[in-house]
Design an enzyme around this catalytic site. Structure first.
Site, PDB file in Angstrom:
ATOM      1  N   LYS A 181       0.840  -1.208   0.000  1.00 58.86           N
ATOM      2  CA  LYS A 181       0.000   0.000   0.000  1.00 58.86           C
ATOM      3  C   LYS A 181       0.880   1.266   0.000  1.00 58.86           C
ATOM      4  O   LYS A 181       2.092   1.170   0.149  1.00 58.86           O
ATOM      5  CB  LYS A 181      -0.951  -0.025   1.199  1.00 58.86           C
ATOM      6  CG  LYS A 181      -1.971  -1.181   1.134  1.00 58.86           C
ATOM      7  CD  LYS A 181      -3.072  -0.927   0.111  1.00 58.86           C
ATOM      8  CE  LYS A 181      -3.778  -2.178  -0.361  1.00 58.86           C
ATOM      9  NZ  LYS A 181      -4.723  -2.783   0.542  1.00 58.86           N
TER      10      LYS A 181
HETATM   11  C1  LIG Z   1      -5.757  -3.753   0.869  1.00 61.31           C
HETATM   12  C2  LIG Z   1      -7.216  -3.524   0.905  1.00 61.31           C
HETATM   13  C3  LIG Z   1      -8.007  -3.790   2.039  1.00 61.31           C
HETATM   14  C4  LIG Z   1      -7.540  -4.557   3.230  1.00 61.31           C
HETATM   15  O1  LIG Z   1      -6.363  -4.266   3.754  1.00 61.31           O
HETATM   16  P1  LIG Z   1      -5.539  -5.322   4.652  1.00 61.31           P
HETATM   17  O2  LIG Z   1      -4.641  -4.405   5.386  1.00 61.31           O
HETATM   18  O3  LIG Z   1      -4.839  -6.242   3.720  1.00 61.31           O
HETATM   19  O4  LIG Z   1      -6.507  -6.004   5.556  1.00 61.31           O
HETATM   20  C5  LIG Z   1      -9.344  -3.442   2.013  1.00 61.31           C
HETATM   21  N1  LIG Z   1      -9.907  -2.898   0.928  1.00 61.31           N
HETATM   22  C6  LIG Z   1      -9.207  -2.663  -0.187  1.00 61.31           C
HETATM   23  C7  LIG Z   1      -9.904  -2.042  -1.342  1.00 61.31           C
HETATM   24  C8  LIG Z   1      -7.844  -2.983  -0.244  1.00 61.31           C
HETATM   25  O5  LIG Z   1      -7.157  -2.779  -1.375  1.00 61.31           O
END
Ligand SMILES: *Cc1c(COP(=O)(O)O)cnc(C)c1O
Length: 370
Positions: A181
């Site tokens: 991210k």
């Molecule tokens: C990455 C992501 C999540 C969840 O994040 P995690 O930290 O992996 O639990 C939720 N929604 C979207 C759209 C994502 O891309």
């Protein structure tokens, strides 16, 4: 191999994590947690930011804090990462799907109203791949039907909608700090809000719902969704370079755009005039007239040492939900089409200009061969 993403860890980040370890504060009570939350709230421009163990946990906390549960319906996009839908299901509420917009790949705002019933309580817009959802008309619909709005901004940290940060339009906004991210804490997430009451509720829920007046006394079900001090230390160091990270992402996107726009066989990401995308990943759609399939393109790139990923598989095609009897006989043709034709190319903050150019050359070469 050029990977799809690699985290950008600074020497300061390593120093902060080391300091957190040396301090003896290793759990969620440490000072870095408060500092990270404070700096994050300041960056986003909200009053409260609450750390969690993941983006999924952030969504679960947000929906729980708003009291969603069995009998409630929550509108989400058909084209999203499954965490959005799972969070709804955890609460006992029912996810209801809206098809995607073919240009932005986000939830098609014009198709929300037809999904609203007397059970609808909330909408969870997802800013897909870093491009903002058209929040103004969405908030108008939410107001008209008195619906709650929880933004899944996991992919859109720093993205702007009409000059304002994604994640700050709804009652609550959720972020993820997974390795790929925009900023990372290894694993982690954040909920943001301007409501002191909701912030307090989320703080209780994430820490087993200890009663504020008496520890080990619990009035309702809670969770252990506490981010550690080491993760927050890393998060703080990432926030210090967030503007650079976002600028890098936008630069990656513009180099790809220049390298690929002349190919009629591909559709490239689209940025609306009111949007400033963070291009979390650089996605491509292989056009039907392309002569080759998405899977063939991926295979060829892999052979040349270039890693790619497929787009999300839509929620109505997930066996887990089919088994639950959800979305039976429902059609979401745009989401389905994106899932069949979409892939994203290496677009992490560490990728060099020459690596991006190599990816573009390789794609050009594959099409020239045809
Ligand atoms: C990455 C992501 C999540 C969840 O994040 P995690 O930290 O992996 O639990 C939720 N929604 C979207 C759209 C994502 O891309």
């Amino acid at each position: 191999m050029i990977p799809v993403a690699r985290p950008f860890i600074t020497t300061k980040g390593i120093a902060y994590v080391t300091q957190a370890l040396k301090s003896g504060w290793v759990s969620g009570e440490g000072p870095y947690v408060k500092r990270f939350e404070k700096q994050f709230a300041r960056f986003i421009g909200v009053k409260h930011a609450i750390t969690t163990t993941s983006g999924t946990a952030a969504l679960h906390l947000a929906l729980s804090a708003l009291g969603l549960g069995p009998g409630d319906e929550v509108i989400i996009p058909a084209f999203t990462m499954i965490a959005t839908a799972f969070a709804v299901v955890y609460t006992g509420a029912k996810p209801v799907l809206v098809d995607a917009d073919p240009k932005t790949w986000n939830m098609d705002i014009t198709r929300i109203e037809e999904k609203i019933t007397h059970r609808t309580r909330a909408i969870v817009p997802v800013h897909i791949y870093g491009h903002p959802v058209d929040m103004q008309p969405l908030m108008t619909i939410a107001k008209k039907y008195k619906l709650l709005v929880i933004e899944d901004a996991a992919e859109a940290l720093g993205a702007l909608y009409r000059g304002k940060m994604c994640g700050t339009f709804g009652h609550l906004g959720c972020f993820s700090f997974y390795a790929n991210k925009t900023i990372t804490t290894g694993e982690g997430g954040m909920v943001v809000t301007n409501s002191a009451k909701l912030a307090q509720k989320i703080r209780r829920l994430k820490n087993l719902s200890h009663s504020p007046s008496k520890r080990f006394l619990h009035d309702y079900i809670g969770f252990t969704y506490r981010m550690t001090n080491m993760q927050a230390a890393l998060g703080l160091s990432q926030l210090e370079i967030i503007k650079t990270l976002i600028a890098k992402k936008r630069r990656v996107a513009s180099i790809y755009e220049r390298g690929l726009h002349s190919l009629p066989e591909l559709s490239l990401p689209f940025e609306k005039s009111w949007a400033k995308s963070v291009y979390w990943v650089y996605g491509l759609l292989v056009n039907p007239t392309s002569g080759i399939t998405r899977d063939y393109l991926r295979e060829r790139l892999k052979k040349s040492g270039i890693d790619t990923r497929e787009f999300f598989i839509p929620m109505h095609e997930q066996p887990v939900f089919t088994k639950m009897g959800l979305f039976k006989n429902e059609q979401y043709p745009i989401a389905q089409d994106l899932s069949r034709r979409g892939l994203y190319v290496p677009s992490g903050p560490n990728i060099s200009q020459s690596e991006i150019k190599r990816v573009c050359r390789e794609i050009q070469h594959i099409y020239e061969e045809l």
